[in-house]
Design a protein around this motif. Structure first.
Motif, PDB file in Angstrom:
ATOM      1  N   TYR A   1      -5.373  -3.688   2.807  1.00  0.00           N
ATOM      2  CA  TYR A   1      -4.304  -3.055   2.709  1.00  0.00           C
ATOM      3  C   TYR A   1      -2.774  -3.573   3.104  1.00  0.00           C
ATOM      4  CZ  TYR A   1      -7.577   0.506   1.520  1.00  0.00           C
ATOM      5  OH  TYR A   1      -8.541   1.073   0.963  1.00  0.00           O
TER       6      TYR A   1
ATOM      7  N   SER B   1       0.113   1.876  16.726  1.00  0.00           N
ATOM      8  CA  SER B   1      -1.193   1.676  17.149  1.00  0.00           C
ATOM      9  C   SER B   1      -1.815   1.455  18.626  1.00  0.00           C
ATOM     10  CB  SER B   1      -1.791   0.535  16.368  1.00  0.00           C
ATOM     11  OG  SER B   1      -1.369  -0.901  16.595  1.00  0.00           O
TER      12      SER B   1
ATOM     13  N   ALA C   1       0.079   4.521   0.556  1.00  0.00           N
ATOM     14  CA  ALA C   1      -0.138   5.471   1.577  1.00  0.00           C
ATOM     15  C   ALA C   1      -0.910   6.738   0.903  1.00  0.00           C
ATOM     16  CB  ALA C   1       1.337   6.064   2.364  1.00  0.00           C
TER      17      ALA C   1
ATOM     18  N   LEU D   1       3.063   7.057   4.987  1.00  0.00           N
ATOM     19  CA  LEU D   1       2.503   5.683   5.325  1.00  0.00           C
ATOM     20  C   LEU D   1       2.377   5.743   6.886  1.00  0.00           C
ATOM     21  CD1 LEU D   1       1.611   3.220   4.703  1.00  0.00           C
ATOM     22  CD2 LEU D   1       4.051   2.037   4.735  1.00  0.00           C
ATOM     23  N   ILE D   2       3.353   6.194   7.639  1.00  0.00           N
ATOM     24  CA  ILE D   2       3.132   6.323   9.008  1.00  0.00           C
ATOM     25  C   ILE D   2       1.971   7.130   9.306  1.00  0.00           C
ATOM     26  CG2 ILE D   2       4.250   6.935  11.270  1.00  0.00           C
ATOM     27  CD1 ILE D   2       6.957   6.105   9.979  1.00  0.00           C
TER      28      ILE D   2
ATOM     29  N   TYR E   1      -1.358   5.139   8.129  1.00  0.00           N
ATOM     30  CA  TYR E   1      -1.540   3.859   8.949  1.00  0.00           C
ATOM     31  C   TYR E   1      -2.745   3.693  10.019  1.00  0.00           C
ATOM     32  CZ  TYR E   1      -1.039  -0.285  11.795  1.00  0.00           C
ATOM     33  OH  TYR E   1      -1.068  -1.337  12.667  1.00  0.00           O
TER      34      TYR E   1
ATOM     35  N   LEU F   1      -6.138  -5.007   7.554  1.00  0.00           N
ATOM     36  CA  LEU F   1      -5.025  -4.798   7.441  1.00  0.00           C
ATOM     37  C   LEU F   1      -4.277  -6.246   7.151  1.00  0.00           C
ATOM     38  CD1 LEU F   1      -3.969  -2.674  10.559  1.00  0.00           C
ATOM     39  CD2 LEU F   1      -3.397  -1.914   8.250  1.00  0.00           C
TER      40      LEU F   1
ATOM     41  N   LEU G   1       6.995   0.447   6.127  1.00  0.00           N
ATOM     42  CA  LEU G   1       6.546   1.099   7.444  1.00  0.00           C
ATOM     43  C   LEU G   1       7.657   1.140   8.603  1.00  0.00           C
ATOM     44  CD1 LEU G   1       3.715   1.988   8.940  1.00  0.00           C
ATOM     45  CD2 LEU G   1       3.883  -0.012  10.029  1.00  0.00           C
TER      46      LEU G   1
ATOM     47  N   ILE H   1       0.601  -4.225   4.367  1.00  0.00           N
ATOM     48  CA  ILE H   1       1.792  -3.509   5.036  1.00  0.00           C
ATOM     49  C   ILE H   1       2.952  -4.185   5.092  1.00  0.00           C
ATOM     50  CG2 ILE H   1       2.486  -2.096   6.960  1.00  0.00           C
ATOM     51  CD1 ILE H   1      -0.102  -0.877   5.728  1.00  0.00           C
TER      52      ILE H   1
ATOM     53  N   MET I   1       3.883  -1.688  13.613  1.00  0.00           N
ATOM     54  CA  MET I   1       2.574  -1.797  13.468  1.00  0.00           C
ATOM     55  C   MET I   1       1.948  -1.408  14.999  1.00  0.00           C
ATOM     56  SD  MET I   1       1.521  -4.269  10.810  1.00  0.00           S
ATOM     57  CE  MET I   1      -0.263  -4.198  10.857  1.00  0.00           C
TER      58      MET I   1
ATOM     59  N   TYR J   1       1.020  -1.150  -0.039  1.00  0.00           N
ATOM     60  CA  TYR J   1      -0.021  -0.250   0.011  1.00  0.00           C
ATOM     61  C   TYR J   1       0.850   1.279   0.174  1.00  0.00           C
ATOM     62  CZ  TYR J   1      -3.098   3.490   1.832  1.00  0.00           C
ATOM     63  OH  TYR J   1      -3.789   4.915   2.170  1.00  0.00           O
TER      64      TYR J   1
END
Length: 212
Positions: free
Chosen positions: A128, A189, A114, A142-143, A146, A154, A134, A130, A185, A112
């Motif tokens: 998507y 997150s 971004a 992308l960061i 995300y 994901l 990343l 990843i 990730m 992906y």
């Protein structure tokens, strides 16, 4: 394909990359798509990163790539398979084509890029992918994007042997390095790595449901 016939846990996808659009042969592709262990059509898509020099040649190259991409989308719909989609410097055209032609099975945007506009494809059942990008220091776009991707959309991937995650960047990529992607990730997150591993694995089975 041969390995998938030897090992129960190996499956495959088949498609024509946009760089090989001039060699596209629908009948040849169908021989593999109909194999019981083919789980997707791709990678296929659009790539405008390296285009010819003249306007006429550029337009012809784009026309051919679009034609081949659309035909593979139609094949995916015919055989009820998801797509593995390659998009490079071609987000607008890719979004337009997928929005118009993609079927209910959806697919995954491989590596992906971004582009936030492509998140509209969530409504078309797209996931998507990843990968190692990343973890790169220059992956700000992308960061930033995300966290906007729902957890149930994901997937984790390698693009092996390319795009090896930090700190192994420059070396040959391999599946074991996906743990480094999961780690990044988790950092972005605030979701436990174990949860991400379980959820992205389930997402993969949901998308490539012939593997279940």
């Amino acid at each position: 394909m041969e390995l998938s016939e030897i090992y129960n846990n190996i499956y495959f996808a088949v498609g024509v990359h946009p760089y090989d659009a001039t060699n596209y042969d629908r009948e040849y592709l169908e021989q593999y798509i109909t194999h019981p262990k083919c789980v997707a059509v791709g990678e296929c898509g659009l790539d405008y990163y390296r285009l010819p020099e003249t306007i006429e040649e550029i337009e012809e190259e784009k026309r051919l790539q679009k034609e081949v991409f659309i035909d593979q989308i139609e094949l995916a719909k015919q055989y009820e398979l998801p797509l593995i989609v390659h998009i490079r410097d071609s987000s607008a055209d890719s979004l337009e084509i997928l929005g118009k032609y993609a079927g209910d099975k959806g697919g995954v945007l491989h590596c992906y890029n971004a582009d936030e506009a492509l998140l509209k494809l969530i409504s078309k059942n797209f996931y998507y992918g990843i990968g190692g990008v990343l973890t790169f220091k220059n992956a700000r776009k992308l960061i930033n994007v995300y966290p906007k991707i729902p957890l149930d959309r994901l997937l984790v991937e390698t693009d092996a042997p390319y795009l090896t995650p930090h700190p192994h960047r420059g070396k040959r990529n391999e599946p074991s390095y996906t743990k480094l992607v999961i780690s990044k990730m988790s950092e972005l997150s605030n979701i436990e790595q174990r949860v991400l591993e379980e959820k992205t694995t389930q997402n993969a089975f949901n998308l490539f449901n012939k593997m279940v």
